[in-house]
Design a protein around this motif. Sequence first.
Motif, PDB file in Angstrom:
ATOM      1  N   TRP A 142       0.831  -1.204   0.000  1.00  0.00           N
ATOM      2  CA  TRP A 142       0.000   0.000   0.000  1.00  0.00           C
ATOM      3  C   TRP A 142       0.867   1.257   0.000  1.00  0.00           C
ATOM      4  CZ3 TRP A 142      -4.166  -1.375   4.211  1.00  0.00           C
ATOM      5  CH2 TRP A 142      -5.117  -2.226   3.648  1.00  0.00           C
ATOM      6  N   ASP A 143       1.958   1.229   0.757  1.00  0.00           N
ATOM      7  CA  ASP A 143       2.877   2.378   0.758  1.00  0.00           C
ATOM      8  C   ASP A 143       3.467   2.610  -0.626  1.00  0.00           C
ATOM      9  OD1 ASP A 143       2.457   2.924   3.410  1.00  0.00           O
ATOM     10  OD2 ASP A 143       4.227   1.835   4.119  1.00  0.00           O
ATOM     11  N   GLU A 144       3.861   1.521  -1.299  1.00  0.00           N
ATOM     12  CA  GLU A 144       4.418   1.649  -2.652  1.00  0.00           C
ATOM     13  C   GLU A 144       3.385   2.234  -3.616  1.00  0.00           C
ATOM     14  OE1 GLU A 144       5.734  -2.226  -3.764  1.00  0.00           O
ATOM     15  OE2 GLU A 144       7.275  -2.311  -2.201  1.00  0.00           O
ATOM     16  N   GLU A 145       2.149   1.722  -3.534  1.00  0.00           N
ATOM     17  CA  GLU A 145       1.108   2.228  -4.424  1.00  0.00           C
ATOM     18  C   GLU A 145       0.781   3.685  -4.118  1.00  0.00           C
ATOM     19  OE1 GLU A 145      -2.318  -0.313  -4.404  1.00  0.00           O
ATOM     20  OE2 GLU A 145      -1.117  -2.093  -4.855  1.00  0.00           O
ATOM     21  N   TRP A 146       0.807   4.053  -2.849  1.00  0.00           N
ATOM     22  CA  TRP A 146       0.502   5.440  -2.490  1.00  0.00           C
ATOM     23  C   TRP A 146       1.599   6.378  -2.980  1.00  0.00           C
ATOM     24  CZ3 TRP A 146      -3.417   8.222  -1.660  1.00  0.00           C
ATOM     25  CH2 TRP A 146      -3.284   9.500  -1.119  1.00  0.00           C
ATOM     26  N   GLU A 147       2.849   5.927  -2.932  1.00  0.00           N
ATOM     27  CA  GLU A 147       3.941   6.750  -3.461  1.00  0.00           C
ATOM     28  C   GLU A 147       3.783   6.983  -4.955  1.00  0.00           C
ATOM     29  OE1 GLU A 147       7.665   4.996  -2.426  1.00  0.00           O
ATOM     30  OE2 GLU A 147       7.390   5.331  -0.283  1.00  0.00           O
ATOM     31  N   ARG A 148       3.227   5.993  -5.642  1.00  0.00           N
ATOM     32  CA  ARG A 148       3.025   6.135  -7.088  1.00  0.00           C
ATOM     33  C   ARG A 148       1.783   6.951  -7.418  1.00  0.00           C
ATOM     34  NH1 ARG A 148       2.411   0.985  -8.382  1.00  0.00           N
ATOM     35  NH2 ARG A 148       0.208   1.137  -8.851  1.00  0.00           N
ATOM     36  N   VAL A 149       0.698   6.774  -6.651  1.00  0.00           N
ATOM     37  CA  VAL A 149      -0.577   7.422  -6.956  1.00  0.00           C
ATOM     38  C   VAL A 149      -0.724   8.767  -6.246  1.00  0.00           C
ATOM     39  CG1 VAL A 149      -3.089   7.162  -6.759  1.00  0.00           C
ATOM     40  CG2 VAL A 149      -1.682   5.212  -7.378  1.00  0.00           C
ATOM     41  N   GLY A 150      -0.137   8.922  -5.067  1.00  0.00           N
ATOM     42  CA  GLY A 150      -0.297  10.142  -4.283  1.00  0.00           C
ATOM     43  C   GLY A 150       0.062  11.412  -5.028  1.00  0.00           C
ATOM     44  N   PRO A 151       1.205  11.474  -5.709  1.00  0.00           N
ATOM     45  CA  PRO A 151       1.558  12.699  -6.435  1.00  0.00           C
ATOM     46  C   PRO A 151       0.546  13.059  -7.528  1.00  0.00           C
ATOM     47  CG  PRO A 151       3.489  11.313  -6.158  1.00  0.00           C
ATOM     48  CD  PRO A 151       2.321  10.527  -5.683  1.00  0.00           C
TER      49      PRO A 151
ATOM     50  N   TRP B 213      -2.691  12.678  -7.353  1.00  0.00           N
ATOM     51  CA  TRP B 213      -3.839  13.309  -6.703  1.00  0.00           C
ATOM     52  C   TRP B 213      -3.530  14.755  -6.355  1.00  0.00           C
ATOM     53  CZ3 TRP B 213      -6.810   9.792  -2.770  1.00  0.00           C
ATOM     54  CH2 TRP B 213      -7.341   8.704  -3.469  1.00  0.00           C
ATOM     55  N   ARG B 214      -2.307  15.007  -5.853  1.00  0.00           N
ATOM     56  CA  ARG B 214      -1.945  16.396  -5.519  1.00  0.00           C
ATOM     57  C   ARG B 214      -1.962  17.268  -6.768  1.00  0.00           C
ATOM     58  NH1 ARG B 214       1.845  14.040  -1.634  1.00  0.00           N
ATOM     59  NH2 ARG B 214       3.306  13.846  -3.327  1.00  0.00           N
ATOM     60  N   TRP B 215      -1.530  16.705  -7.874  1.00  0.00           N
ATOM     61  CA  TRP B 215      -1.488  17.466  -9.122  1.00  0.00           C
ATOM     62  C   TRP B 215      -2.883  17.861  -9.559  1.00  0.00           C
ATOM     63  CZ3 TRP B 215      -3.190  15.970 -14.093  1.00  0.00           C
ATOM     64  CH2 TRP B 215      -2.852  16.867 -15.089  1.00  0.00           C
ATOM     65  N   LYS B 216      -3.879  16.902  -9.394  1.00  0.00           N
ATOM     66  CA  LYS B 216      -5.250  17.179  -9.816  1.00  0.00           C
ATOM     67  C   LYS B 216      -5.942  18.156  -8.887  1.00  0.00           C
ATOM     68  CE  LYS B 216      -6.101  12.923 -12.327  1.00  0.00           C
ATOM     69  NZ  LYS B 216      -6.913  11.728 -12.454  1.00  0.00           N
TER      70      LYS B 216
END
Length: 198
Positions: free
Chosen positions: A182-191, A193-196
Amino acid sequence: MAALRGPRAFAPRALARALLWRWRPNPLRRRSDRFEAWIVLAMWLLAVLAGTLAGLWATRSVEENFARERVEWRPVVALLTERAPGTAAGSEHVWAEVRWPAPDGSVHRGQTRVGPGSDPGTPVTVWTDARGHLVTRPATESQASLRAALIGTLVGVSAAVVPLAGGRLAQGFLVRRRLDRWDEEWERVGPQWRWKTG
């Protein structure tokens, strides 16, 4: 008919659903969830099997040992070799040295509890094993059954703890692995979301 529609009418179905939630089809269920379900099932089956077999084995072993003691251990009349300490008015037994004949004809000596103030040569009943050594009085059948059941229960519970602990360790490993993913996926997806939202 209205009584059948109450919450108690569906209790067995709800209980089965709650217990078998890992096995029901679900699009959100991961492969690790299925694997964890198998670990939980194996853990409980092994715990029940190991606990039952170890408990039965221990109970039978203890009962056989007590039965052998009842057959082999014999009461023997021993004689005091010295005056027992204390006075005859005392109510508690005291330790004193006694001697008794062994099965091979030799004389053995040891200490046992006797009445206070007993004179030398006073006969005392002691229990000996097949070699003539002092032992305690053997357990009766009812005492032996109770002790064997208690020891068997203790051994069974102890044996059941081993697979349960192993299963909990495996579950902990799966949870840590899941959190890492989950941490790995959040590192990939989190940025993204911030951009949007920015």
